[in-house]
Design an enzyme around this catalytic site. Structure first.
Site, PDB file in Angstrom:
ATOM      1  N   SER A 141     -31.181  33.094  26.285  1.00 32.88           N
ATOM      2  CA  SER A 141     -31.050  32.038  27.283  1.00 32.88           C
ATOM      3  C   SER A 141     -29.731  32.197  27.667  1.00 32.88           C
ATOM      4  O   SER A 141     -28.674  32.373  26.968  1.00 32.88           O
ATOM      5  CB  SER A 141     -31.450  30.901  26.824  1.00 32.88           C
ATOM      6  OG  SER A 141     -31.198  29.805  27.580  1.00 32.88           O
ATOM      7  N   TYR A 154     -30.891  24.124  20.481  1.00 32.31           N
ATOM      8  CA  TYR A 154     -31.522  24.978  21.507  1.00 32.31           C
ATOM      9  C   TYR A 154     -30.453  26.348  21.507  1.00 32.31           C
ATOM     10  O   TYR A 154     -30.808  27.431  21.370  1.00 32.31           O
ATOM     11  CB  TYR A 154     -32.108  24.769  22.688  1.00 32.31           C
ATOM     12  CG  TYR A 154     -32.713  25.484  23.578  1.00 32.31           C
ATOM     13  CD1 TYR A 154     -34.007  25.890  23.247  1.00 32.31           C
ATOM     14  CD2 TYR A 154     -32.158  26.122  24.543  1.00 32.31           C
ATOM     15  CE1 TYR A 154     -34.548  26.727  24.041  1.00 32.31           C
ATOM     16  CE2 TYR A 154     -32.774  26.811  25.684  1.00 32.31           C
ATOM     17  CZ  TYR A 154     -34.068  27.431  25.355  1.00 32.31           C
ATOM     18  OH  TYR A 154     -34.671  28.063  26.121  1.00 32.31           O
TER      19      TYR A 154
HETATM   20  N1  NAD Z   1     -38.091  27.907  31.218  1.00 26.18           N
HETATM   21  C1  NAD Z   1     -36.754  28.095  31.028  1.00 26.18           C
HETATM   22  O1  NAD Z   1     -36.107  27.415  31.769  1.00 26.18           O
HETATM   23  C2  NAD Z   1     -36.302  28.897  30.131  1.00 26.18           C
HETATM   24  C3  NAD Z   1     -35.187  29.308  30.120  1.00 26.18           C
HETATM   25  C4  NAD Z   1     -34.348  30.154  29.292  1.00 26.18           C
HETATM   26  C5  NAD Z   1     -35.096  30.822  28.227  1.00 26.18           C
HETATM   27  N2  NAD Z   1     -36.520  30.210  28.019  1.00 26.18           N
HETATM   28  C6  NAD Z   1     -37.175  30.927  26.848  1.00 26.18           C
HETATM   29  O2  NAD Z   1     -38.395  31.569  27.442  1.00 26.18           O
HETATM   30  C7  NAD Z   1     -39.335  31.559  26.611  1.00 26.18           C
HETATM   31  C8  NAD Z   1     -40.730  30.997  27.359  1.00 26.18           C
HETATM   32  O3  NAD Z   1     -40.415  29.870  27.728  1.00 26.18           O
HETATM   33  P1  NAD Z   1     -41.329  29.093  28.913  1.00 26.18           P
HETATM   34  O4  NAD Z   1     -40.480  28.267  29.696  1.00 26.18           O
HETATM   35  O5  NAD Z   1     -42.288  29.933  29.390  1.00 26.18           O
HETATM   36  O6  NAD Z   1     -42.232  28.056  27.780  1.00 26.18           O
HETATM   37  P2  NAD Z   1     -43.668  27.562  27.835  1.00 26.18           P
HETATM   38  O7  NAD Z   1     -43.731  26.548  26.941  1.00 26.18           O
HETATM   39  O8  NAD Z   1     -44.449  27.525  29.234  1.00 26.18           O
HETATM   40  O9  NAD Z   1     -44.492  28.947  27.098  1.00 26.18           O
HETATM   41  C9  NAD Z   1     -44.194  29.098  25.749  1.00 26.18           C
HETATM   42  C10 NAD Z   1     -45.358  29.384  24.865  1.00 26.18           C
HETATM   43  O10 NAD Z   1     -44.991  29.884  23.540  1.00 26.18           O
HETATM   44  C11 NAD Z   1     -46.018  29.547  22.678  1.00 26.18           C
HETATM   45  N3  NAD Z   1     -45.641  29.185  21.324  1.00 26.18           N
HETATM   46  C12 NAD Z   1     -44.817  28.086  20.971  1.00 26.18           C
HETATM   47  N4  NAD Z   1     -44.837  28.246  19.725  1.00 26.18           N
HETATM   48  C13 NAD Z   1     -45.403  29.531  19.102  1.00 26.18           C
HETATM   49  C14 NAD Z   1     -45.714  30.159  17.937  1.00 26.18           C
HETATM   50  N5  NAD Z   1     -45.062  29.468  16.764  1.00 26.18           N
HETATM   51  N6  NAD Z   1     -46.521  31.061  17.756  1.00 26.18           N
HETATM   52  C15 NAD Z   1     -46.873  31.787  19.130  1.00 26.18           C
HETATM   53  N7  NAD Z   1     -46.687  31.258  20.151  1.00 26.18           N
HETATM   54  C16 NAD Z   1     -45.936  29.881  20.235  1.00 26.18           C
HETATM   55  C17 NAD Z   1     -46.687  28.161  23.447  1.00 26.18           C
HETATM   56  O11 NAD Z   1     -47.856  27.750  22.993  1.00 26.18           O
HETATM   57  C18 NAD Z   1     -46.356  28.520  24.984  1.00 26.18           C
HETATM   58  O12 NAD Z   1     -47.765  29.077  25.225  1.00 26.18           O
HETATM   59  C19 NAD Z   1     -39.059  30.581  25.394  1.00 26.18           C
HETATM   60  O13 NAD Z   1     -38.423  31.358  24.391  1.00 26.18           O
HETATM   61  C20 NAD Z   1     -37.863  29.907  26.363  1.00 26.18           C
HETATM   62  O14 NAD Z   1     -36.785  29.306  25.027  1.00 26.18           O
HETATM   63  C21 NAD Z   1     -37.041  29.614  29.127  1.00 26.18           C
END
Ligand code: NAD
Length: 257
Positions: A141, A154
């Site tokens: 991120s 985070y």
């Molecule tokens: N959305 C943002 O702004 C953003 C920015 C930078 C990085 N990210 C990263 O991108 C990734 C996805 O984020 P998102 O925004 O799509 O989130 P989201 O919450 O929409 O999706 C994350 C998914 O991970 C699953 N998950 C959580 N714990 C788990 C586990 N122990 N085992 C298996 N699956 C599990 C959840 O059930 C969910 O379906 C994350 O790693 C997040 O840190 C997101």
């Protein structure tokens, strides 16, 4: 069809960026193994892909469980012969200054975000090493590269993933395995919706501040990150090794003022 005949495993593909990437990879010809801890959500991703004529299966597993990760990697290879691409995407959020973080919460977020990448990779890598072929994409991120208010835990997890990516690349380059990282800015997904609602007294003001800090003036979309993941998964990025790829509306390198 940039992923024709490729088998791809995406963790956390029941929502947000993981789901969007699963769709795009399937459109590009991949067979997508949709992993998530939330069964209904993961199955819904699979249903949507199949309805569009793509190939996908759901595997429920918790990225923090060594037993689950070992079994999932073995099952994937037994059923499909190989895992060509691993996208370590699953992650959870945390908002709060360090002195407010409960020790149990520290462990939980570290476990999902960092140990999850370690465990999934640990059990997938031997199959890639055997074939001398594979691509791993780790979800870091922008928070790994910049100080953000109330995001210490985070950010620490995402910094660890970036460091891990570089070190992994050195170890696995001799096996023809590429390891790169994605560094998104703020992308509008259920993850962001949820932390805005639960962590800020005024979510509208919080979202306005985030929009302001990105030069794009808006949040990113899951598809923006999916397209970057496609580039890293495909041979088009064959000279990228151990690199961070920013998809951030200018938040890291640009300044609005
Ligand atoms: N959305 C943002 O702004 C953003 C920015 C930078 C990085 N990210 C990263 O991108 C990734 C996805 O984020 P998102 O925004 O799509 O989130 P989201 O919450 O929409 O999706 C994350 C998914 O991970 C699953 N998950 C959580 N714990 C788990 C586990 N122990 N085992 C298996 N699956 C599990 C959840 O059930 C969910 O379906 C994350 O790693 C997040 O840190 C997101």
């Amino acid at each position: 069809m940039r992923l024709q005949k490729k088998t791809v495993l995406i963790t956390g593909a029941g929502s947000g960026i993981g789901r969007s990437t699963a769709h795009l990879f399937a459109q590009e010809g991949a067979l997508v193994i949709v992993n998530d801890i939330m069964e209904a959500n993961g199955q819904e991703t699979v249903n949507q892909i199949q309805a569009d004529g793509g190939q996908a299966v759901f595997m429920k597993a918790d990225v923090t469980s060594p037993g689950d990760m070992k079994a999932m990697a073995a099952k994937a290879v037994e059923r499909f012969g190989a895992i060509d691409v691993l996208f370590n995407n699953a992650g959870i959020s945390n908002v709060g200054q360090l002195h407010e973080v409960d020790p149990d919460v520290w462990d939980k977020v570290m476990n999902v975000n960092v140990k999850g990448v370690y465990l999934t990779s640990k059990y997938v890598l031997p199959y890639m090493m055997e074939r001398k072929q594979g691509t791993i994409i780790n979800m870091s991120s922008c928070a790994a590269e910049m100080g953000l208010q109330a995001r210490a835990l985070y950010s620490a997890t995402k910094g660890a993933i970036l460091a891990l990516t570089k070190a992994m690349q050195v170890d696995y380059a001799p096996y023809n395995i590429r390891v790169n990282a994605l560094l998104p800015g703020t992308i509008f997904t259920p993850f962001v919706e949820n932390y805005l609602k639960t962590s800020y007294d005024n979510p509208d003001e919080a979202i306005a501040n985030i929009k302001k800090r990105q030069l794009s003036g808006d949040l990113g979309k899951p598809e923006d990150v999916a397209k970057a993941a496609l580039f890293l998964a495909s041979d088009e990025s064959s000279f990228m090794m151990g690199s961070p790829l920013y998809i951030d509306g200018g938040v890291v390198f640009g300044k609005n003022a």
